[in-house]
Design an enzyme around this catalytic site. Structure first.
Site, PDB file in Angstrom:
ATOM      1  N   ILE A 178     -11.548 -17.541  30.435  1.00  0.00           N
ATOM      2  CA  ILE A 178     -10.528 -18.536  30.769  1.00  0.00           C
ATOM      3  C   ILE A 178      -9.767 -18.822  29.637  1.00  0.00           C
ATOM      4  O   ILE A 178      -8.591 -19.791  29.714  1.00  0.00           O
ATOM      5  CB  ILE A 178     -11.136 -19.743  31.592  1.00  0.00           C
ATOM      6  CG1 ILE A 178     -10.282 -20.521  32.563  1.00  0.00           C
ATOM      7  CG2 ILE A 178     -11.692 -20.864  30.606  1.00  0.00           C
ATOM      8  CD1 ILE A 178     -10.657 -21.218  33.686  1.00  0.00           C
ATOM      9  N   GLN A 215      -5.035 -15.803  27.564  1.00  0.00           N
ATOM     10  CA  GLN A 215      -3.637 -15.944  28.356  1.00  0.00           C
ATOM     11  C   GLN A 215      -3.853 -15.941  29.946  1.00  0.00           C
ATOM     12  O   GLN A 215      -3.391 -16.661  30.674  1.00  0.00           O
ATOM     13  CB  GLN A 215      -2.487 -14.844  27.639  1.00  0.00           C
ATOM     14  CG  GLN A 215      -1.510 -14.859  28.516  1.00  0.00           C
ATOM     15  CD  GLN A 215      -0.598 -13.505  28.306  1.00  0.00           C
ATOM     16  OE1 GLN A 215       0.468 -13.808  27.483  1.00  0.00           O
ATOM     17  NE2 GLN A 215      -0.904 -12.399  28.506  1.00  0.00           N
ATOM     18  N   ALA A 222     -12.934 -10.632  27.390  1.00  0.00           N
ATOM     19  CA  ALA A 222     -12.915  -9.416  26.539  1.00  0.00           C
ATOM     20  C   ALA A 222     -12.503  -9.734  25.125  1.00  0.00           C
ATOM     21  O   ALA A 222     -11.804 -10.690  24.903  1.00  0.00           O
ATOM     22  CB  ALA A 222     -11.767  -8.626  27.062  1.00  0.00           C
ATOM     23  N   SER A 281      -9.658  -8.849  23.021  1.00  0.00           N
ATOM     24  CA  SER A 281      -8.354  -8.485  23.635  1.00  0.00           C
ATOM     25  C   SER A 281      -7.651  -7.429  22.443  1.00  0.00           C
ATOM     26  O   SER A 281      -6.755  -6.938  22.826  1.00  0.00           O
ATOM     27  CB  SER A 281      -7.810  -9.520  24.065  1.00  0.00           C
ATOM     28  OG  SER A 281      -7.522 -10.385  23.071  1.00  0.00           O
ATOM     29  N   SER A 306      -7.458  -1.960  31.607  1.00  0.00           N
ATOM     30  CA  SER A 306      -6.506  -1.698  30.524  1.00  0.00           C
ATOM     31  C   SER A 306      -5.787  -0.231  30.628  1.00  0.00           C
ATOM     32  O   SER A 306      -6.750   0.445  30.698  1.00  0.00           O
ATOM     33  CB  SER A 306      -6.905  -2.159  29.155  1.00  0.00           C
ATOM     34  OG  SER A 306      -6.038  -1.747  28.161  1.00  0.00           O
ATOM     35  N   GLU A 323      -5.214   0.892  28.271  1.00  0.00           N
ATOM     36  CA  GLU A 323      -5.987   1.759  27.016  1.00  0.00           C
ATOM     37  C   GLU A 323      -6.714   2.700  27.141  1.00  0.00           C
ATOM     38  O   GLU A 323      -7.077   3.595  26.588  1.00  0.00           O
ATOM     39  CB  GLU A 323      -6.344   0.822  25.866  1.00  0.00           C
ATOM     40  CG  GLU A 323      -5.326  -0.080  25.013  1.00  0.00           C
ATOM     41  CD  GLU A 323      -4.456   0.795  24.025  1.00  0.00           C
ATOM     42  OE1 GLU A 323      -5.131   1.837  23.830  1.00  0.00           O
ATOM     43  OE2 GLU A 323      -3.191   0.176  23.794  1.00  0.00           O
ATOM     44  N   TYR A 367     -11.745  -0.074  21.730  1.00  0.00           N
ATOM     45  CA  TYR A 367     -11.302  -0.900  22.594  1.00  0.00           C
ATOM     46  C   TYR A 367     -11.094  -0.144  24.173  1.00  0.00           C
ATOM     47  O   TYR A 367     -11.836  -0.659  25.468  1.00  0.00           O
ATOM     48  CB  TYR A 367     -10.064  -1.523  22.556  1.00  0.00           C
ATOM     49  CG  TYR A 367      -9.260  -2.440  23.609  1.00  0.00           C
ATOM     50  CD1 TYR A 367      -9.612  -3.961  23.708  1.00  0.00           C
ATOM     51  CD2 TYR A 367      -8.530  -2.132  24.505  1.00  0.00           C
ATOM     52  CE1 TYR A 367      -9.156  -4.633  24.649  1.00  0.00           C
ATOM     53  CE2 TYR A 367      -7.965  -2.715  25.513  1.00  0.00           C
ATOM     54  CZ  TYR A 367      -8.253  -4.184  25.564  1.00  0.00           C
ATOM     55  OH  TYR A 367      -7.834  -5.016  26.651  1.00  0.00           O
TER      56      TYR A 367
HETATM   57  P1  GDP Z   1      -1.588  -3.192  22.657  1.00  0.00           P
HETATM   58  O1  GDP Z   1      -0.640  -2.219  23.050  1.00  0.00           O
HETATM   59  O2  GDP Z   1      -2.628  -3.765  23.507  1.00  0.00           O
HETATM   60  O3  GDP Z   1      -2.429  -2.966  21.402  1.00  0.00           O
HETATM   61  O4  GDP Z   1      -0.528  -4.416  22.154  1.00  0.00           O
HETATM   62  P2  GDP Z   1       0.125  -4.981  20.659  1.00  0.00           P
HETATM   63  O5  GDP Z   1       1.080  -5.755  21.101  1.00  0.00           O
HETATM   64  O6  GDP Z   1      -0.925  -5.324  19.614  1.00  0.00           O
HETATM   65  O7  GDP Z   1       0.667  -3.557  20.229  1.00  0.00           O
HETATM   66  C1  GDP Z   1       1.713  -3.117  20.816  1.00  0.00           C
HETATM   67  C2  GDP Z   1       2.395  -1.782  20.024  1.00  0.00           C
HETATM   68  O8  GDP Z   1       2.939  -2.460  18.970  1.00  0.00           O
HETATM   69  C3  GDP Z   1       1.324  -0.996  19.442  1.00  0.00           C
HETATM   70  O9  GDP Z   1       1.748   0.370  19.767  1.00  0.00           O
HETATM   71  C4  GDP Z   1       1.374  -1.198  18.054  1.00  0.00           C
HETATM   72  O10 GDP Z   1       0.807  -0.050  17.021  1.00  0.00           O
HETATM   73  C5  GDP Z   1       2.636  -1.667  17.647  1.00  0.00           C
HETATM   74  N1  GDP Z   1       3.048  -2.362  16.893  1.00  0.00           N
HETATM   75  C6  GDP Z   1       3.914  -2.237  15.677  1.00  0.00           C
HETATM   76  N2  GDP Z   1       3.854  -3.197  14.809  1.00  0.00           N
HETATM   77  C7  GDP Z   1       3.038  -3.817  15.214  1.00  0.00           C
HETATM   78  C8  GDP Z   1       2.284  -5.217  14.300  1.00  0.00           C
HETATM   79  O11 GDP Z   1       2.960  -5.567  13.258  1.00  0.00           O
HETATM   80  N3  GDP Z   1       1.453  -5.889  15.028  1.00  0.00           N
HETATM   81  C9  GDP Z   1       0.971  -5.412  16.225  1.00  0.00           C
HETATM   82  N4  GDP Z   1      -0.100  -6.023  16.852  1.00  0.00           N
HETATM   83  N5  GDP Z   1       1.352  -4.077  16.758  1.00  0.00           N
HETATM   84  C10 GDP Z   1       2.427  -3.688  16.108  1.00  0.00           C
END
Ligand code: GDP
Length: 315
Positions: free
Chosen positions: A9, A12, A76, A78, A122, A124, A146
């Site tokens: 909870i 987000q 999880a 996340s 997910s 993923e 993950y």
């Molecule tokens: P995810 O898809 O659950 O891993 O959510 P994220 O928001 O962490 O990442 C989404 C996409 O953004 C992934 O393909 C990351 O490799 C890409 N990405 C590019 N630059 C960044 C960064 O600076 N931070 C994060 N978190 N992701 C990035």
């Protein structure tokens, strides 16, 4: 009165789900890690139970004592990035804990109490998928710890279903909101762009700008979970908008929403933010959720970005 148990909870989705269930008149119980304070945005009506979802014995006693009608497993780790640092922890929390929770629900059902379980899975689990968009039949082939842990839990939901449990797994694509933590790229972008607009930052440093994601509005995804719990037949659902955009598109939309022109020189890339293995494109086909749950995303990409930027500008 319906009684629900929600794990996770503090995140987000957990906060939006709790608000939604309370508004629906559901008696909401939540499993929280610490007793120190109420999680952010947690409605006062929610009864908190202190415990770790990965503590199988304690969680089982809670499920059997409370006898909820609905269980939503959102607890999880996340972050995909963190799963590379702590794969063992992620496998316990995202993989084994849901399996134990399913078994607890099954035992509750054996005692004659009908219960419905919704697992937050997910996109993923698909890793680098061989088809776009992905649907419920896409091959499961995760690329990171993950995704592997989420895949285990996802498959276990199917196994429990075959044993007669009303259990549904929601294959959630990226879903965002002002409550998204800043380790996710969307909130990192909107909070930094807001700081740049206020003159408090002068650069935005990111990893792969070409990665494509299917970004939706988090409260919509919580709505899909509730619909799955209430549906006659349990099953797995892809929950997505069906539209993908690059990280670069998100950056452009965020600067536009903040009214910052000439932003290109402010954006830099750093290999430190590039992941060892990363899906280059994830986009889901939500047709089944639409057909069977009557679910549709209500907020489009540009509006998701605009709402997040507006919230960060206000903060
Ligand atoms: P995810 O898809 O659950 O891993 O959510 P994220 O928001 O962490 O990442 C989404 C996409 O953004 C992934 O393909 C990351 O490799 C890409 N990405 C590019 N630059 C960044 C960064 O600076 N931070 C994060 N978190 N992701 C990035």
């Amino acid at each position: 009165m319906t009684r629900a148990l929600v794990t996770g909870i503090g995140g987000q989705d957990g906060s939006y789900l709790a608000e939604r269930l309370v508004a629906d008149g559901v008696e909401v119980h939540a499993l929280v890690l610490g007793a120190d304070s109420r999680p952010a945005h947690c409605p006062d009506e929610v009864t908190l139970h202190v415990g770790d979802v990965a503590d199988v014995g304690a969680t089982r006693r809670l499920v059997l004592d409370l006898a909820p009608d609905e269980v939503y497993n959102l607890a999880a780790i996340s972050s995909v990035a963190q799963s590379w640092q702590e794969p063992d922890l992620v496998s316990r929390v995202n993989g084994s804990a849901p399996v134990a929770l399913l078994e607890s629900a099954r035992r509750l059902q054996e005692r004659g109490h009908d219960v419905r379980v919704v697992q937050a899975s997910s996109a993923e689990i698909f890793g680098e998928p061989d088809r776009t968009p992905q649907d419920e039949d896409t091959r499961i082939r995760p690329l990171n710890p993950y995704g592997a842990a989420k895949a285990y839990a996802h498959l276990a939901v199917g196994v429990s279903r075959q044993r007669g449990l009303h259990a549904s797994s929601m294959v959630l694509y990226n879903h965002e909101s002002p409550r998204r933590p800043a380790q996710f790229v969307t909130r990192k972008i909107t909070s930094t762009v807001a700081a740049i607009a206020r003159g408090e930052a002068d650069r935005l440093v990111l990893g792969n700008l070409d990665a494509r994601r299917d970004w939706g509005w988090a409260p919509d995804y919580v709505d899909a979970m509730v619909r799955a719990a209430r549906a006659d037949t349990p099953r797995d659902y892809v929950v997505a908008t069906g539209e993908s955009h690059t990280v670069g598109d998100f950056v452009a939309a965020a600067f536009a929403a903040a009214g910052v022109a000439d932003w290109r020189p402010l954006v830099h890339t750093d290999p430190a933010f590039v992941r060892p293995a990363d899906a280059t494109e994830l986009v889901g086909d939500p047709s089944l959720a639409h057909a069977l749950l009557g679910w549709r995303p209500s907020v489009g990409f540009t509006e998701v970005v605009a709402r997040m930027v507006a919230a960060d500008l206000d903060a």
